[in-house]
Design an enzyme around this catalytic site. Structure first.
Site, PDB file in Angstrom:
ATOM      1  N   THR A 110       1.008  -1.006   0.836  1.00  0.00           N
ATOM      2  CA  THR A 110      -0.341   0.159  -0.038  1.00  0.00           C
ATOM      3  C   THR A 110       0.960   1.231  -0.161  1.00  0.00           C
ATOM      4  OG1 THR A 110      -0.040   0.393   2.207  1.00  0.00           O
ATOM      5  CG2 THR A 110      -1.379  -1.699   1.897  1.00  0.00           C
ATOM      6  N   ASP A 111       0.400   2.401   0.135  1.00  0.00           N
ATOM      7  CA  ASP A 111       0.964   3.666   0.298  1.00  0.00           C
ATOM      8  C   ASP A 111       1.858   3.277   1.159  1.00  0.00           C
ATOM      9  OD1 ASP A 111       0.585   4.274  -2.582  1.00  0.00           O
ATOM     10  OD2 ASP A 111      -1.253   5.800  -2.329  1.00  0.00           O
ATOM     11  N   CYS A 112       1.286   3.607   2.502  1.00  0.00           N
ATOM     12  CA  CYS A 112       1.989   4.009   3.729  1.00  0.00           C
ATOM     13  C   CYS A 112       2.130   2.065   3.457  1.00  0.00           C
ATOM     14  CB  CYS A 112       0.654   3.514   4.828  1.00  0.00           C
ATOM     15  SG  CYS A 112      -0.905   2.786   4.824  1.00  0.00           S
ATOM     16  N   TYR A 113       2.752   1.027   3.328  1.00  0.00           N
ATOM     17  CA  TYR A 113       3.345   0.044   2.872  1.00  0.00           C
ATOM     18  C   TYR A 113       3.529  -0.849   2.105  1.00  0.00           C
ATOM     19  CZ  TYR A 113       1.373  -0.048   8.852  1.00  0.00           C
ATOM     20  OH  TYR A 113       0.882   0.616   9.346  1.00  0.00           O
ATOM     21  N   PRO A 114       4.708   0.386   1.375  1.00  0.00           N
ATOM     22  CA  PRO A 114       4.760  -0.415  -0.189  1.00  0.00           C
ATOM     23  C   PRO A 114       5.314  -1.707   0.298  1.00  0.00           C
ATOM     24  CG  PRO A 114       6.537   0.896   1.633  1.00  0.00           C
ATOM     25  CD  PRO A 114       5.752   0.843   1.927  1.00  0.00           C
TER      26      PRO A 114
END
Ligand code: SF4
Ligand code: SF4
Lengths: 390, 133
Positions: free
Chosen positions: A130-134
């Site tokens: 995800t954008d916060c957990y790439p």
């Protein structure tokens, strides 16, 4: 006027090193010699314990964040699946989950054991990113020191009584009650009987939410009533159920546990489970409590269930006391049948002794339950129904 | 005398040439029955040793010094007392009562009664019973 003591009084005596603490086996003799009244006066705490296989076991772990960070979805610990439906690096590893390469010979219980043992554990995880957990993948090693929180959480333990098992069919059965030879040749059972926590406090007067306990070699707590808590069963004159009844949900710090009191178990052609050592102290608050503590194996009855019947309720072939079961031989329908336990009485005794030492040394105080359990709880079954059907 | 012995090698000792020592230093005759020595895992070696009793004993002491665990094998199964939790699950399947719990709730094994049926091996939940022969 009967004798009565408070938690505060007992804890004061523990702190000053004066508390009289005995095990639930030792108390039997004391009561026989001195009577209920005198025993209540003299003894402050009685320790109970059990060391049996309990499938409903597992541990919550927090791995810490990697850089770049990852929201782990498909998690494996030594190739055993751990739950990926919690926050980014939190998981729950269940004792019965089997290894994807070794099957039930290595399961979640073994991962938990190896963690306590300080071994390195292979952690692999996948995520969509995800954008916060790439981060999308990780393959690394963790151990008990490198991770943050690690606590054992058992949704169910300490069954208050349990069925004894027999197999009347002509085929050998492989069950969680052990290997059951055919033609009613053996009865297996799993309890520490007169030493068992909930058989010594059958109406949950002192064992409730918040009770401080011994678990896996360290201090833990009763966190809730256990799953399948069925207190509303028929009880005998001593308030004891003859069938499975109350259960406890337990919590304790995995980081402080010892492999001496936790063991992975493998039941052939069934799966992985886990032996957990639990000890629970019972404060002698009054004579009623002492009366329950004094109960012995010959007064505790269980029912023999036929495990060869797979559909519908298992037929009960008779009732038997734990004293008879411990003798190694009982009679079922007129035939002599050997008996075998599954839970270790020897380990349970060790735990009751250990807890006694902790309390006597003043380092372990009793915690009064914050909330007590209901005594009239019943259970629902599960029907397979169509959507919307009533 | 002839004696069957099971040697257990902890991981780091897997490469110790123990058989070589038994033959060269102690002049024993060694008949290897089964062996599994993995680079990573714990290794074991099952062998029938022939020689004088005292010499065998000395050789076993030497093995211990080399961190090799020695077990005298008297029946088809071997119980690891360290691992055993004394639960009693194995006693359920032993039809001749070679396995039983004594009055202290401790497991006892009567080798003379054992039929080598090995049913107890899979019945033990902690895998403390090994099938050795
Ligand atoms: S091998 Fe068979 S006879 Fe021997 S101890 Fe095991 S179960 Fe009993
Ligand atoms: S089943 Fe295994 S752990 Fe239990 S008493 Fe037998 S050998 Fe020991």
């Amino acid at each position: 006027m009967g004798i009565s003591k408070t938690y505060q009084e007992i804890n004061e005596r523990i702190k000053s090193g004066e508390a009289v603490v005995v095990t639930a086996e030792e108390i039997i003799k004391i009561v026989e010699e001195k009577g209920i009244k005198q025993a209540t006066k003299e003894v402050d705490v009685v320790t109970t314990a059990t060391f049996g296989p309990m499938c409903s076991s597992g541990a919550f772990l927090n791995f810490g964040h990697s850089d770049p960070a990852m929201r782990m979805e498909k998690i494996r610990l030594n190739n055993v699946e751990a739950y990926g439906g919690l926050a980014a690096v939190d998981t729950y590893i269940g004792a019965t989950q089997e290894s994807e390469s070794e099957g039930y010979e290595y399961g979640g219980a073994h991962v938990i054991y190896d963690l306590i043992d300080g071994k390195d554990i292979n952690l692999t995880a996948k995520a969509k990113g995800t954008d916060c957990y790439p981060r999308k993948e990780i393959n690394t090693y963790i151990n008990i020191e490198t991770i943050n929180e690690a606590y054992l959480y058992n949704p169910r333990n300490c069954y208050q009584n349990y069925a004894a098992a027999i197999n009347t069919s002509n085929k050998r059965l492989f069950t969680y009650m052990g290997v059951l030879n055919p033609n009613s040749s053996v009865v297996t059972y799993s309890t520490s009987g007169q030493l068992s926590p909930l058989l010594n406090d059958p109406l949950y007067r002192t064992i409730g939410v918040g009770t401080r306990i011994f678990i896996g070699g360290t201090t833990g707590y009763v966190s809730w009533r256990g799953t399948q808590f069925k207190s509303g069963v028929t009880r005998d004159n001593n308030n004891l159920p003859k069938v499975p009844a109350g259960t406890l949900a337990l919590i304790g710090d995995l980081k402080a546990m010892s492999t001496k009191y936790i063991k992975p178990a493998v039941f052939e052609k069934y799966g992985t489970s886990m032996y957990i050592g639990v000890g629970i102290p019972i404060p002698v608050l009054d004579e009623d409590i002492m009366r329950q503590l004094a109960i012995k194996d010959e007064e505790i009855m269980t029912s023999i269930f036929d495990y060869s019947v797979q559909e519908g309720p298992k037929p009960i072939l008779g009732e038997v006391s734990y004293k008879e079961l411990r003798s190694g031989k009982i009679r079922v329908n007129g035939k002599e049948v050997k008996t075998a336990p599954l839970s270790s009485l020897k380990k349970a005794r060790e735990i009751a002794e250990e807890l006694k030492t902790w309390i006597k040394s003043g380092e372990f105080l009793l915690q009064e339950p914050i909330e007590t359990f209901p005594t009239d709880n019943t259970l629902n079954g599960l029907n397979s129904t169509k959507k919307g059907a009533k | 005398m002839k004696q069957i012995i099971l040697f257990d090698f902890p991981r780091e000792e897997s490469r110790h040439p123990i058989v070589n020592d038994l033959i060269k230093i102690y002049d024993l005759s060694v008949n290897i029955l089964r062996a599994s020595i993995d680079f990573n895992a714990r290794g074991f070696l099952l062998a029938e040793i022939e020689g004088e009793e005292e010499v065998i004993e000395k050789a076993m002491e030497h093995a211990k010094k080399c961190n090799v665990i020695t077990n005298y094998v008297e029946s088809a199964i071997l119980i690891d007392e360290e691992e055993c939790v004394n639960c009693g699950a194995c006693t359920a399947v032993c039809v001749v009562d070679a396995l039983y719990l004594d009055e202290k709730a401790t497991l006892q094994f009567d080798t003379d009664k054992c039929l080598d049926c090995k049913l107890c091996v899979t019945a033990c939940p902690v895998r403390a019973i090994r099938d050795v022969l």
